[in-house]
Design a protein around this motif. Structure first.
Motif, mmCIF file in Angstrom:
data_model
loop_
_atom_site.group_PDB
_atom_site.id
_atom_site.type_symbol
_atom_site.label_atom_id
_atom_site.label_comp_id
_atom_site.label_asym_id
_atom_site.label_seq_id
_atom_site.Cartn_x
_atom_site.Cartn_y
_atom_site.Cartn_z
ATOM 1 N N VAL A 1 0.303 10.902 9.693
ATOM 2 C CA VAL A 1 -0.970 11.584 9.413
ATOM 3 C C VAL A 1 -0.903 12.307 8.069
ATOM 4 N N ALA A 2 0.253 12.892 7.776
ATOM 5 C CA ALA A 2 0.424 13.605 6.500
ATOM 6 C C ALA A 2 0.268 12.660 5.311
ATOM 7 N N ARG A 3 0.676 11.410 5.467
ATOM 8 C CA ARG A 3 0.535 10.435 4.381
ATOM 9 C C ARG A 3 -0.938 10.154 4.096
ATOM 10 N N TYR A 4 -1.741 10.037 5.145
ATOM 11 C CA TYR A 4 -3.179 9.823 4.963
ATOM 12 C C TYR A 4 -3.817 11.032 4.276
ATOM 13 N N GLN A 5 -3.437 12.207 4.728
ATOM 14 C CA GLN A 5 -4.020 13.417 4.143
ATOM 15 C C GLN A 5 -3.659 13.541 2.671
ATOM 16 N N ARG A 6 -2.419 13.216 2.327
ATOM 17 C CA ARG A 6 -2.008 13.291 0.922
ATOM 18 C C ARG A 6 -2.808 12.314 0.063
ATOM 19 N N LEU A 7 -3.052 11.101 0.583
ATOM 20 C CA LEU A 7 -3.825 10.112 -0.173
ATOM 21 C C LEU A 7 -5.247 10.600 -0.412
ATOM 22 N N PHE A 8 -5.886 11.140 0.624
ATOM 23 C CA PHE A 8 -7.245 11.658 0.453
ATOM 24 C C PHE A 8 -7.254 12.859 -0.496
ATOM 25 N N ARG A 9 -6.247 13.728 -0.386
ATOM 26 C CA ARG A 9 -6.199 14.903 -1.254
ATOM 27 C C ARG A 9 -6.097 14.485 -2.718
ATOM 28 N N GLU A 10 -5.240 13.532 -3.015
ATOM 29 C CA GLU A 10 -5.070 13.086 -4.396
ATOM 30 C C GLU A 10 -6.353 12.459 -4.935
ATOM 31 N N PHE A 11 -7.028 11.677 -4.095
ATOM 32 C CA PHE A 11 -8.276 11.048 -4.533
ATOM 33 C C PHE A 11 -9.353 12.085 -4.786
#
Length: 223
Positions: A119-129
């Motif tokens: 889940v943290a990987r998904y959140q990091r991707l959205f945060r960067e975008f």
């Protein structure tokens, strides 16, 4: 009638064994044998016993990146909603397998920890975008991007868990509604909310008569 693909047979065998023997007591060899396949075939499809349980997060993350990459500045938030829907649809398409995974990960701490890391990987991707879309290097903007990403993931997970518990008959519509609510909390940087109708109340103390004040107050409110 043809047999299901080897990958599917391995997953079905694994979950059947997990139900019968427990996760810790089931080995890769047990899974391969139950599926009627060899150990080599198992590792051709899965890197480990854990990998049988979880969806292909690398592929899902790549799908999200591809969808986000096709957006423009004006359609960035639409792309975020579409990406969230892609992930939800993957779980829905898995059907009973996704629900069995949910039950299993709730019982095995190591699997639950791995799910949290995913889940943290998904959140990091959205945060960067989102941070890139905002185009603001300040700390305040960085925090805002983090909050937006966390809200996006939380909305998806809330709807997903409801569907996994068979509480949501239409998870796609529900996640679309949830994303609208989330994105409404974060209007585009620099935008201002439109003035809505209503009544403005002004309170202060004065020695003047109320009847004499009312015309003046009305003019102030209407200006």
């Amino acid at each position: 009638m043809s047999k299901p693909p080897a990958r599917t047979r391995l997953a079905e065998a694994a979950f059947a064994l997990f139900d019968e023997r427990g996760y810790e007591q089931t080995t890769v060899d047990d899974i391969a044998e139950r599926a009627g396949l060899g150990r080599t075939t198992f590792f051709r499809h899965y890197r480990s016993k854990e990998a049988v349980i979880f969806p292909d997060h690398d592929r899902l993350l790549e799908l999200i990146r591809d969808r986000l990459a096709t957006s423009s500045h004006g359609t960035a938030l639409v792309a975020v909603s579409d990406a969230v829907r892609l992930v939800l649809l993957h779980y829905v398409d898995e059907g009973d397998l996704a629900r069995r995974r949910y039950v299993l990960t709730s019982k095995v701490p190591a699997l639950r920890d791995r799910e949290i890391a995913s889940v943290a990987r998904y959140q990091r991707l959205f945060r960067e975008f989102i941070a890139d879309w905002m185009g603001d290097p300040t700390e305040a903007a960085s925090l805002r991007a983090e909050l937006m990403a966390a809200s996006v993931v939380a909305a998806h997970n809330h709807v997903l868990r409801r569907w996994l518990r068979e509480e949501s008959p239409d998870p796609v519509t529900e996640v679309d509604d949830a994303m609208r609510d989330v994105l409404a909390l974060f209007p585009a940087r620099g935008s201002r909310p439109e003035r809505e109708g209503g009544t403005t109340v002004v309170a202060f103390r004065t020695g003047q008569n109320l009847d004499a004040l009312l015309p003046q107050l009305r003019r102030l409110v209407e200006d």
